[in-house]
Scaffold this motif. Sequence first.
Motif, PDB file in Angstrom:
ATOM      1  N   PRO A 163       2.778  10.655  -0.830  1.00 51.48           N
ATOM      2  CA  PRO A 163       2.031   9.569  -0.406  1.00 51.48           C
ATOM      3  C   PRO A 163       2.369   8.195  -0.353  1.00 51.48           C
ATOM      4  O   PRO A 163       1.420   7.382   0.306  1.00 51.48           O
ATOM      5  CB  PRO A 163       0.836   9.884  -1.546  1.00 51.48           C
ATOM      6  N   GLY A 164       3.412   7.814  -1.232  1.00 55.23           N
ATOM      7  CA  GLY A 164       3.913   6.426  -0.954  1.00 55.23           C
ATOM      8  C   GLY A 164       4.867   6.092   0.041  1.00 55.23           C
ATOM      9  O   GLY A 164       5.204   4.940   0.178  1.00 55.23           O
ATOM     10  N   CYS A 165       5.329   7.022   0.921  1.00 59.18           N
ATOM     11  CA  CYS A 165       6.356   7.114   2.000  1.00 59.18           C
ATOM     12  C   CYS A 165       5.750   6.054   3.006  1.00 59.18           C
ATOM     13  O   CYS A 165       4.761   6.159   3.528  1.00 59.18           O
ATOM     14  CB  CYS A 165       6.763   8.360   2.354  1.00 59.18           C
ATOM     15  N   ARG A 166       6.825   5.017   3.479  1.00 58.92           N
ATOM     16  CA  ARG A 166       6.442   3.947   4.385  1.00 58.92           C
ATOM     17  C   ARG A 166       6.287   4.754   5.661  1.00 58.92           C
ATOM     18  O   ARG A 166       5.868   4.069   6.783  1.00 58.92           O
ATOM     19  CB  ARG A 166       7.171   2.843   4.442  1.00 58.92           C
ATOM     20  N   LYS A 167       6.796   5.993   5.866  1.00 63.13           N
ATOM     21  CA  LYS A 167       7.028   6.663   7.091  1.00 63.13           C
ATOM     22  C   LYS A 167       5.776   7.854   7.239  1.00 63.13           C
ATOM     23  O   LYS A 167       5.847   8.368   8.196  1.00 63.13           O
ATOM     24  CB  LYS A 167       8.109   7.301   7.335  1.00 63.13           C
TER      25      LYS A 167
END
Length: 216
Positions: A163-167
């Motif tokens: 859930p923290g992925c920038r993509k």
Amino acid sequence: MKATRSPAFSAVMLAAGTSTRMQGRHKLLLPMAGETVIRRSVRALLDAGPEEIVVVTGFNGLAVIHALDGLPLRFQFNPYYDQGQMTSVAVGVAALNAPCDVVMVCLADQVLLKPADYRELIDAYAAMPHGSILVPSFNGQRGNPVAFAASYATEVINGHVNPGCRKLVAEHPDEVFVHPATHERFTIDMDTPADYADILARLNTGSKRVTAGESL
């Protein structure tokens, strides 16, 4: 269209980082309006009414726990905190016990967020037209916290969903709903001495200009 009842939510507060950009100071223990940064952030989240809060500790963990003395929290140490923030997300989500509909992953240095801001995200989650993951945004800039369906917990713990992925938005367009916020608080965190000075100035003067830090 999702039902608009308010979902029950639990929260993971990430507080394990090493504050490497704060020039030798532990940012979560810095004074902020009569208390520490971490205590101010956690109190605002508590006032939003989560089912439970798990605070993930790592670097200087005992001091963080001491700073939160007396608050109704649970703590989970992340032995892998120096391997990246996603390890803390996985450890924190795995430690949740209370039944809930939604899990919110929060940053301990987002000291400008108010209880109403956390509630705004939960209400937006209940009303979103599609998806199971909500990401706030302001003027095109991605923010935090991120909220996701509790049914994703196993995938998050196993590292299959980050859930923290920038993509995240680009890679999961059918699962992610971007919530357009009307204020910048979701996009502001505190990484550097300049960020700290700017936030203190805003709290003292009500200035609208604050340097935005990096998102989760």
